[in-house]
Design an enzyme around this catalytic site. Structure first.
Site, PDB file in Angstrom:
ATOM      1  CG  ASP A  19      -1.999  -1.087   1.094  1.00  0.00           C
ATOM      2  OD1 ASP A  19      -2.364  -1.407  -0.039  1.00  0.00           O
ATOM      3  OD2 ASP A  19      -2.437  -1.599   2.119  1.00  0.00           O
ATOM      4  CE1 TYR A  76     -10.091  -3.729   5.169  1.00  0.00           C
ATOM      5  CE2 TYR A  76      -9.495  -4.849   3.132  1.00  0.00           C
ATOM      6  CZ  TYR A  76     -10.021  -4.881   4.409  1.00  0.00           C
ATOM      7  OH  TYR A  76     -10.476  -6.056   4.928  1.00  0.00           O
TER       8      TYR A  76
END
Length: 377
Positions: free
Chosen positions: A14, A98
């Protein structure tokens, strides 16, 4: 963790692939942080390198988190109570499906906590489970809706700690608790136990061991606590976590060697900032911790960097769909011989005059007679 094509390709770094900074939410008053808020702005760059203002990407506020300390003197029932008031510095990032809520929390007893909350929307895949008479399930995921399956997955983080415990000459060691041998003179009743210390002298890694209460600490051997007569230190209250589950020959495992062990220590280098290496977008192997920790560097009483791998093994529930309640995990740094007494002793005691709490009164029915002969409540 879905083994089918093409889902085996889903492996996101990420921070490296997307960037926590450029995905930072612009926070709203009264929604993401509560109370008296101070916001900080940030910047990202566009495709041409021009700065782009991001407003209110970090919020700072205080919160009450229960009791900091309490003791009641059983002789006279006099109680000492202080609330745990915390300073929270928080940001929220949206990385595809997310959200990660990242907070640094500072309290008045010298504790530093890094809290991560994962929320947002599950990554889902289609599944042929529409025939109620012949339901279909898979061993690597959970059915969360008609034709919808959420795969098992892991969120693994690497917390980089660049310590300066009363200076930069620091040492990482781990402490374990073990029963003392039964001895006629020193442990005749078999009740004693001791703490043993193991210094990590060379760059490398170590794992947690709950059965031995293995605790990692960073100390400065040149500074001795006047009370304990031991070196000043900070303890890493690690987050016990399952490490990477992917197979040893998978590309994910080769790219993310940092996620194989809970604790790493390396000698400080200016350009070593990212656990999986600097460029992860199309990486084929790890160029970070596994290489740095393999150097025969001395890491005792020198300028070190400590890396803690922690995270969540998330096997989704139907209750996580369509938007999941936040999963929470945290790592805490606690003073261990850094002070000579509880640094929160000067925190004012909790009082009703300040807190202005209100008492819930149970409703009571009181009948009274009046000249009309009717009852009034």
């Amino acid at each position: 963790m879905n083994p089918r094509r093409p889902y085996h390709r889903k492996q996101a770094f990420d921070a490296g692939d997307v960037g926590f900074g450029i995905t930072a939410n612009q926070l709203s008053l009264g929604c993401d942080c509560l109370g008296h808020i101070h916001y900080f702005n940030g910047y990202r760059t566009d495709s041409k390198g021009n700065p782009v203002l991001l407003q209110n990407v970090i919020c700072m506020h205080e919160q009450d988190n229960g009791l900091q300390l309490k003791h009641t003197n059983y002789r006279n029932n006099a109680a000492t109570v202080a609330r745990k008031r915390e300073l929270v510095v928080q940001m929220i990032c949206t990385v595809s499906n997310y959200e990660y809520v990242l907070a640094w929390i500072f309290d008045q007893a010298g504790n530093i906590e890094h809290e991560v909350r994962a929320t947002g929307i599950l990554s889902t895949m289609p599944i042929d489970n529409l025939d109620e008479s012949n339901p279909v399930t898979v061993p690597w995921g959970t059915n969360v809706g008609p034709g919808v399956m959420a795969a098992y997955h892991q969120h693994l983080f690497s917390l980089r700690i660049d310590p300066a415990i009363d200076g930069h000459n620091n040492t990482l060691f781990y402490e374990e608790s073990e029963a003392l041998p039964v001895h006629k003179e020193t442990n005749n009743f078999g009740m004693g136990y001791r703490a043993t210390s193991t210094v990590m002298k060379k760059a490398g890694f170590a794992d947690l061991n709950v059965m031995r209460n293995r605790i990692f600490k960073i100390r400065n051997d040149s500074q001795i606590n006047a009370v304990s007569l031991k070196p000043v230190a900070y303890k890493i209250h690690a987050a016990p976590s399952q490490m990477l589950l992917m197979g040893p020959d998978s590309f994910a495992r080769k790219r993310a060697a940092f996620a194989e062990h809970a604790m790493w220590v390396t000698k400080y280098q200016d350009d070593e900032l990212y656990a999986a290496g600097e460029f992860t977008n199309q990486s084929r192997k790890d160029t970070g911790l596994s290489e740095w920790a393999a150097r025969p560097d001395n890491v005792e009483n020198t300028d070190i960097v400590v890396w803690h791998t922690f995270g969540l093994t998330h096997n989704p529930r139907p209750e996580d769909f369509p938007v999941m309640p936040a999963e929470q995990i945290s790592v805490r740094l606690q003073p261990d011989g850094f002070f000579t007494k509880n640094p929160a002793l000067d925190v004012p005691q909790s009082t009703q005059a300040f807190n202005q709490s209100t008492l819930h009164q149970e409703a009571t029915t009181i009948a009274s007679c009046c000249s009309s002969g009717k009852s009034h409540l």
